[in-house]
Design a protein around this motif. Structure first.
Motif, short mmCIF file in Angstrom:
data_model
loop_
_atom_site.label_atom_id
_atom_site.label_comp_id
_atom_site.label_asym_id
_atom_site.label_seq_id
_atom_site.Cartn_x
_atom_site.Cartn_y
_atom_site.Cartn_z
N CYS A 131 0.88 -1.26 0.16
CA CYS A 131 0.16 -0.15 0.09
C CYS A 131 0.83 1.21 -0.02
N CYS A 134 -0.12 3.13 3.57
CA CYS A 134 0.52 2.73 4.96
C CYS A 134 1.50 1.73 4.90
N CYS A 149 -6.00 -2.61 0.35
CA CYS A 149 -5.10 -2.84 1.69
C CYS A 149 -5.96 -3.23 2.89
N CYS A 152 -5.72 -0.20 5.75
CA CYS A 152 -6.47 1.11 5.88
C CYS A 152 -7.66 1.02 4.62
#
Ligand SMILES: [Zn+2]
Length: 296
Positions: A131, A134, A149, A152
């Protein structure tokens, strides 16, 4: 009229509404009408003496494997089977894996179209595993077309890097060819460069031309595009014009030579072995042949 570029040949209907079906891959991998293509984690594609290895269903998927629904054969594409699935995994014993660029350019249709489609999506999976928000490793969903992801919930979609490539014309109907320092000896091509963030395509044509040969483009016309998934580009082709017959000035580092050629001068340079044209299948080759009015 749009340019007919050599790699711009769709052979599959992407059939995008089907992708959202969560069991699509499992169902296709149980269906004898499905055909599979195989790539390894380094971006190699499975080939044999005949061309691409196009498999039929060979058992359940292994954990860790990425499967992508590539689509269904377009009518008239000459492809067999009902659906195509790309499997990206550890190399299968007995199969040879080759560089997709060399492979795709050596193939003829419809396999070239399959290799371009497979390479494009595989290279995204290869380089975008985590990702961007994050840093967590993402999960492949939507039949291979989205990476989600788990931390998140951001959905990541396949990425393509746009690059402009331009035939620059002077007032004498000549075109500019340049030798870049990283090219093989005697190889000349059209100017090209990546679009920068925030820039329009037209601005990129003007900027690259100014940077590379210190010429000022006064008119730009879009001509067409083709994927160049080696690893991840989209080539956007333009005609561009400069006023008069100015001399290009090169930096001697990135570009070491550049000059304008008439059709006769170019044909002679090629025939004499003084100049190697851009490779078959490249956007530059297609653009030059269109300007020339015939293949070289
Ligand atoms: Zn995330």
């Amino acid at each position: 009229m749009f340019l007919d570029l050599p790699l711009a040949r769709a052979v599959l209907d992407a059939s995008t509404p089907e992708r959202a079906h969560p069991e699509l891959i499992a169902e296709l991998l149980a269906d004898p009408g499905t055909r599979t293509l195989h790539m390894d984690a380094e971006g190699g594609i499975a080939v044999d003496d005949e061309g691409l290895v196009i498999g039929t269903i060979d058992g359940p998927r292994e954990p860790g494997q990425i499967a992508v629904f590539l689509g269904r054969p377009l009518r008239g594409s000459l492809l067999e089977g009902d659906a195509y699935v790309l499997l990206i995994d550890e190399p299968i014993e007995g199969l040879a894996y080759r560089n997709t660029r060399a492979t795709a350019l050596a193939l003829t249709e419809p396999e070239r179209g399959l290799a371009v489609a497979a390479s494009a999506i595989a290279n995204w999976h290869r380089f975008y595993t985590h990702c961007g928000g994050c840093g967590t490793e993402t999960n492949v969903v939507n039949s291979g077309w989205v990476r989600l992801c788990p931390a998140c919930s951001t959905e990541h979609y396949p990425r393509t890097d746009p690059a402009v490539i331009m035939t620059i014309h002077d007032a004498n109907d000549r075109v500019l060819l340049a030798h870049a320092s990283h090219f093989p000896q005697k190889r000349y091509s059209l100017l090209a460069g990546y679009l920068e963030p925030g820039e329009s395509l037209e601005s990129a044509v003007v900027r690259e031309t100014l940077e590379e040969v210190q010429l000022r483009v006064t008119r730009v016309e879009y001509r067409g595009s083709q994927a160049w998934p080696f690893p991840r580009s989209l080539m956007l082709a333009f005609d561009a014009w400069v006023e008069g017959t100015p001399e290009p000035i090169v930096d001697g580092e990135e570009i070491t030579e550049a000059r304008f050629y008439s059709r006769e001068e170019l044909a002679r340079a090629v025939a004499d072995g003084d100049l190697l044209l851009p490779g078959e299948g490249s956007a530059a080759r297609g653009m030059l042949e269109e300007w020339n009015g015939a293949p070289f």
